[in-house]
Design a protein around this motif. Structure first.
Motif, PDB file in Angstrom:
ATOM      1  N   GLY A 170      59.083  58.410  56.866  1.00 57.75           N
ATOM      2  CA  GLY A 170      60.130  59.644  56.649  1.00 57.75           C
ATOM      3  C   GLY A 170      60.819  59.062  57.242  1.00 57.75           C
ATOM      4  N   PHE A 171      62.579  60.464  57.570  1.00 59.06           N
ATOM      5  CA  PHE A 171      63.169  60.412  57.685  1.00 59.06           C
ATOM      6  C   PHE A 171      63.301  60.325  59.053  1.00 59.06           C
ATOM      7  CE2 PHE A 171      67.656  61.792  59.155  1.00 59.06           C
ATOM      8  CZ  PHE A 171      68.496  60.463  58.850  1.00 59.06           C
ATOM      9  N   ALA A 172      63.545  61.248  59.683  1.00 60.95           N
ATOM     10  CA  ALA A 172      63.110  61.363  61.257  1.00 60.95           C
ATOM     11  C   ALA A 172      61.723  61.090  61.796  1.00 60.95           C
ATOM     12  CB  ALA A 172      63.895  63.285  61.639  1.00 60.95           C
ATOM     13  N   GLY A 218      65.370  62.393  53.633  1.00 61.55           N
ATOM     14  CA  GLY A 218      66.266  60.231  53.088  1.00 61.55           C
ATOM     15  C   GLY A 218      66.919  60.375  51.518  1.00 61.55           C
ATOM     16  N   MET A 277      74.174  56.206  47.561  1.00 60.74           N
ATOM     17  CA  MET A 277      74.585  55.096  46.516  1.00 60.74           C
ATOM     18  C   MET A 277      75.287  55.971  45.428  1.00 60.74           C
ATOM     19  SD  MET A 277      71.461  53.540  44.102  1.00 60.74           S
ATOM     20  CE  MET A 277      70.852  55.140  43.090  1.00 60.74           C
ATOM     21  N   ALA A 308      67.563  51.969  60.875  1.00 62.75           N
ATOM     22  CA  ALA A 308      68.928  51.168  61.376  1.00 62.75           C
ATOM     23  C   ALA A 308      68.782  49.948  63.192  1.00 62.75           C
ATOM     24  CB  ALA A 308      70.055  51.605  61.273  1.00 62.75           C
ATOM     25  N   LEU A 360      77.421  59.260  57.037  1.00 61.58           N
ATOM     26  CA  LEU A 360      77.031  57.987  56.302  1.00 61.58           C
ATOM     27  C   LEU A 360      77.143  58.919  54.339  1.00 61.58           C
ATOM     28  CD1 LEU A 360      78.244  55.323  55.737  1.00 61.58           C
ATOM     29  CD2 LEU A 360      75.710  54.412  55.711  1.00 61.58           C
ATOM     30  N   MET A 399      64.727  54.748  48.885  1.00 67.07           N
ATOM     31  CA  MET A 399      64.463  55.893  48.231  1.00 67.07           C
ATOM     32  C   MET A 399      64.988  55.703  46.438  1.00 67.07           C
ATOM     33  SD  MET A 399      62.298  58.053  48.961  1.00 67.07           S
ATOM     34  CE  MET A 399      60.760  58.282  50.152  1.00 67.07           C
ATOM     35  N   GLN A 400      65.464  54.503  46.308  1.00 70.98           N
ATOM     36  CA  GLN A 400      66.532  54.150  45.742  1.00 70.98           C
ATOM     37  C   GLN A 400      65.598  53.369  44.254  1.00 70.98           C
ATOM     38  OE1 GLN A 400      69.414  52.383  47.474  1.00 70.98           O
ATOM     39  NE2 GLN A 400      70.280  54.177  48.509  1.00 70.98           N
ATOM     40  N   VAL A 427      75.093  54.526  64.780  1.00 69.86           N
ATOM     41  CA  VAL A 427      74.457  54.416  64.334  1.00 69.86           C
ATOM     42  C   VAL A 427      72.833  55.780  64.723  1.00 69.86           C
ATOM     43  CG1 VAL A 427      73.452  52.584  66.289  1.00 69.86           C
ATOM     44  CG2 VAL A 427      72.913  52.808  63.251  1.00 69.86           C
ATOM     45  N   ILE A 428      73.041  56.104  65.905  1.00 70.36           N
ATOM     46  CA  ILE A 428      72.365  56.126  66.765  1.00 70.36           C
ATOM     47  C   ILE A 428      72.903  58.099  67.714  1.00 70.36           C
ATOM     48  CG2 ILE A 428      71.437  55.071  68.662  1.00 70.36           C
ATOM     49  CD1 ILE A 428      68.472  56.180  67.852  1.00 70.36           C
ATOM     50  N   MET A 485      69.693  58.145  63.468  1.00 70.72           N
ATOM     51  CA  MET A 485      68.976  57.192  62.962  1.00 70.72           C
ATOM     52  C   MET A 485      67.571  57.440  64.233  1.00 70.72           C
ATOM     53  SD  MET A 485      69.127  54.998  60.067  1.00 70.72           S
ATOM     54  CE  MET A 485      70.414  56.126  60.110  1.00 70.72           C
ATOM     55  N   MET A 509      74.088  50.301  55.137  1.00 69.49           N
ATOM     56  CA  MET A 509      72.394  51.236  54.452  1.00 69.49           C
ATOM     57  C   MET A 509      73.736  51.278  53.463  1.00 69.49           C
ATOM     58  SD  MET A 509      71.068  54.342  57.114  1.00 69.49           S
ATOM     59  CE  MET A 509      71.505  55.666  55.992  1.00 69.49           C
ATOM     60  N   GLU A 534      62.187  67.470  55.501  1.00 72.87           N
ATOM     61  CA  GLU A 534      61.198  66.226  55.842  1.00 72.87           C
ATOM     62  C   GLU A 534      60.594  66.773  53.710  1.00 72.87           C
ATOM     63  OE1 GLU A 534      60.726  62.961  57.087  1.00 72.87           O
ATOM     64  OE2 GLU A 534      62.537  63.358  58.346  1.00 72.87           O
ATOM     65  N   THR A 568      64.237  54.748  54.906  1.00 74.84           N
ATOM     66  CA  THR A 568      64.244  55.154  54.064  1.00 74.84           C
ATOM     67  C   THR A 568      65.398  56.176  53.546  1.00 74.84           C
ATOM     68  OG1 THR A 568      62.206  56.266  55.481  1.00 74.84           O
ATOM     69  CG2 THR A 568      62.797  57.694  53.996  1.00 74.84           C
ATOM     70  N   ALA A 569      66.949  56.508  54.000  1.00 75.86           N
ATOM     71  CA  ALA A 569      67.935  57.207  53.266  1.00 75.86           C
ATOM     72  C   ALA A 569      68.507  56.105  52.994  1.00 75.86           C
ATOM     73  CB  ALA A 569      68.017  57.467  55.111  1.00 75.86           C
ATOM     74  N   SER A 570      68.279  54.919  52.608  1.00 74.92           N
ATOM     75  CA  SER A 570      69.124  54.115  51.425  1.00 74.92           C
ATOM     76  C   SER A 570      67.961  53.454  50.706  1.00 74.92           C
ATOM     77  CB  SER A 570      69.874  52.878  52.553  1.00 74.92           C
ATOM     78  OG  SER A 570      68.913  52.377  53.117  1.00 74.92           O
ATOM     79  N   SER A 577      75.331  59.273  62.300  1.00 70.83           N
ATOM     80  CA  SER A 577      74.690  58.459  61.256  1.00 70.83           C
ATOM     81  C   SER A 577      74.240  58.512  59.940  1.00 70.83           C
ATOM     82  CB  SER A 577      72.750  58.634  62.357  1.00 70.83           C
ATOM     83  OG  SER A 577      71.587  58.527  61.601  1.00 70.83           O
ATOM     84  N   ILE A 637      69.717  61.736  51.064  1.00 73.11           N
ATOM     85  CA  ILE A 637      70.568  60.825  52.118  1.00 73.11           C
ATOM     86  C   ILE A 637      71.533  60.128  50.578  1.00 73.11           C
ATOM     87  CG2 ILE A 637      71.814  59.635  53.911  1.00 73.11           C
ATOM     88  CD1 ILE A 637      70.323  62.111  55.388  1.00 73.11           C
ATOM     89  N   ALA A 638      69.917  59.188  51.374  1.00 74.68           N
ATOM     90  CA  ALA A 638      69.724  57.760  50.366  1.00 74.68           C
ATOM     91  C   ALA A 638      70.801  58.209  48.926  1.00 74.68           C
ATOM     92  CB  ALA A 638      68.325  57.347  49.748  1.00 74.68           C
TER      93      ALA A 638
END
Lengths: 263, 275
Positions: free
Chosen positions: B221-223, A121, A129, B160, A152, B207-208, A170-171, B1, B172, A116, B202-204, A148, A124-125
């Protein structure tokens, strides 16, 4: 097999991991390490190799083979450095017009405090992209678990294959069960509700191809997978970069089921 | 997630108030008059705690008067997986918020400069992202790309929306691809992270942004905290995954208190006006 049985199969220890596929499918593989930012994540195996006569960049999430190995690799849960290493090599592949082949097998991105701190995050983002605009073909193969966002981040691709017993979700069904029923024991129901099987992925357009599994003849299965990869790499490489990126945009643009009232 | 929805739901602040109503400030635990808090941009007058905001209140507070024009409000969710309790969840959320879904999109002016805008509403199933949220935000970026507008996005989300299975995960990628396309044309995207921004958001697109701002003390946060604690087997400090924590580790550009938000956004937008 129902969804839960497939989930258990996808997680079975002894199931081939990315390393086995890389060894079987490619030749002259040279592993490349590190994200050039902070470190080298053992949960991601990556490098350059030949797919037939074509040099490709391979990136695989590696769960490990024995307990010690698995612990070293966080059981295939990548840290931000793993995703950044993957992106570095994808950009390198783009530069040299090499196709990228990813092997996805993860419960999800690693959920540690330091992950973290170092922007799990954000990592991954950025991958998602940047992959969406990558000007070289990308094919992702979900060989076990597609967990998840952590999956991706290596599967924003032109083509996605699912192994017959692989799952994509997704989870985690455990996480879902504990939220919906406050009971992580309801995994079987959760797995069913979430629609996580290869067939489901094909139905929703998340995957184009299902690769039949044959545990007794791993070499034959890999030969079939290799053939499919070569076919798709050939086709995708024949497209102009604009067409390729445009096709990838459309591939993801279509996701979504909703009501639309006329205005 | 990890979906932290159930944990934070109790803290949601309703913004429809009568003058005599009071509210306990989650920051300093004092009892505050709701109207006073509301008039103070939903910030506690004593300790500066930033209360959560509905999308409409946020839009009213951030945009030039009467400049907001809503877009894509004709989309609504379907329980296409027949997922346990999803239909009821949607109906309850719609009834309690008066919104069809968890994000409000449109165009507006901020400090006189036209932009496209999306604002997530944490009161609606913790603004989790399903097909509609993903589609509306994607259309916002596509619209902005076509009209060459900057995008300002206020994020808040539990992640999600698992009730839509893998389709929610694909949002995402869908939104991220639209962000990339909008960005390639040299258009500006500013994100403002608000409490709580987690998981797949956050993971898309959270943060862009070209510029990433955050509200003070927002959880980002993510987790989820509990999952991280379970993974590492120890308790985490209170400020873990706070906006300040992200600033320290280099993942946000600036923390902007609500009183400064309009001014900061206006200035940034102005600096990016194409000549």
């Amino acid at each position: 097999m129902n969804a839960y049985e497939k989930l258990k199969t996808a997680r079975q220890s002894g199931r081939p991991t990315s390393a086995a596929y890389i060894k079987q499918i490619f030749t002259d593989a040279i592993e490349l390490h590190g994200d050039r930012r902070y470190g080298d994540d053992p949960a991601i195996l990556s490098g350059i190799a030949y797919l037939g006569d074509t040099p490709v960049t391979y990136i695989g999430i590696e769960k490990g083979v024995d307990l010690q190995d698995r612990m070293k690799r966080h059981f295939g849960c990548p840290e931000p450095e793993g995703y950044r290493k993957a992106l570095r090599l994808m950009k390198q592949a783009e530069k040299f017009s090499r196709p990228v082949i990813c092997f996805v097998d993860t419960l999800g991105a690693y959920c540690g405090d330091e992950a973290e701190e170092r922007g799990q995050g954000q990592a991954i983002a950025e991958n998602i992209m940047e992959m969406s605009g990558l000007r070289t073909p990308v094919i992702s193969v979900v060989i076990g678990e597609g967990g998840s966002g952590g999956a991706l981040a290596l599967a924003t691709a032109d083509r996605v294959y699912m192994l017959e017993n692989a799952v994509y979700s997704v989870i985690s069904p455990e996480g879902c069960a504990s939220i919906i029923w406050k009971d992580s024991g309801m995994v079987e129901q959760a797995a069913e509700c979430l629609h996580i099987t290869a067939r489901d992925m094909q139905h929703f357009g998340v995957a184009e191809t299902i690769i039949k599994e044959d545990p007794k003849h791993f070499d034959k299965m890999c030969a079939a997978l290799k053939k499919q990869l070569e076919r798709d790499v050939d086709y995708l490489s024949s497209l102009s970069h604009d067409m390729l990126v445009d096709g990838r945009y459309k591939r993801f643009r279509k996701f979504g089921i909703y009501n639309e009232e006329e205005v | 997630m990890d979906n932290i929805l159930h944990k934070v739901k109790k803290k949601i602040d309703d913004v429809t108030v009568s003058p005599e109503e009071t509210v306990e400030c989650p920051g300093c635990k004092t009892t505050q008059q709701k109207l006073k808090v509301l008039k103070n941009n939903m910030v506690c007058p004593d300790c500066g705690h930033h209360f959560r905001m509905s999308a409409r209140t946020r839009i009213e507070f951030i945009t030039d008067k009467n400049s907001f024009k809503e877009l894509f409000d004709n989309l609504s969710s379907i329980d296409f997986l027949e997922f346990p309790k999803y239909k009821e969840k949607l109906e309850t959320a719609q009834k309690n918020t008066g919104e069809k879904e968890a994000v409000v999109c449109g165009t507006a002016r901020i400090g006189g400069i036209k932009c496209a805008l999306f604002v997530m509403d944490p009161r609606f199933i913790m603004a989790s992202m399903g097909s509609v949220v993903g589609e509306k935000i994607t259309r916002t970026f596509e619209y902005a790309e076509k009209k060459r507008l900057p995008v300002v996005g206020f994020t808040a989300s539990g992640g999600a929306r698992m009730q839509e299975g893998v389709t929610s995960l694909m949002q995402m990628a869908k939104v991220s691809a639209a962000v990339k396309k909008h960005s390639k044309d040299c258009n500006l995207y500013i994100t403002v992270l608000t409490d709580p921004t987690t998981g797949g958001v956050t993971a898309s697109f959270a943060m862009q942004g070209d510029i990433i701002l955050a509200e003070p003390k927002a959880l980002v946060g993510f987790a989820g905290r509990r999952v991280v604690e379970q993974t590492i087997g120890k308790k985490l400090p209170d400020d873990f995954q706070s906006a300040e924590f992200l600033l320290k580790h280099g993942f946000v550009d600036a923390i902007v208190p609500r009183s400064e938000m309009v001014k900061t956004l206006s200035t940034l937008l102005k600096m990016h006006v194409k000549g």
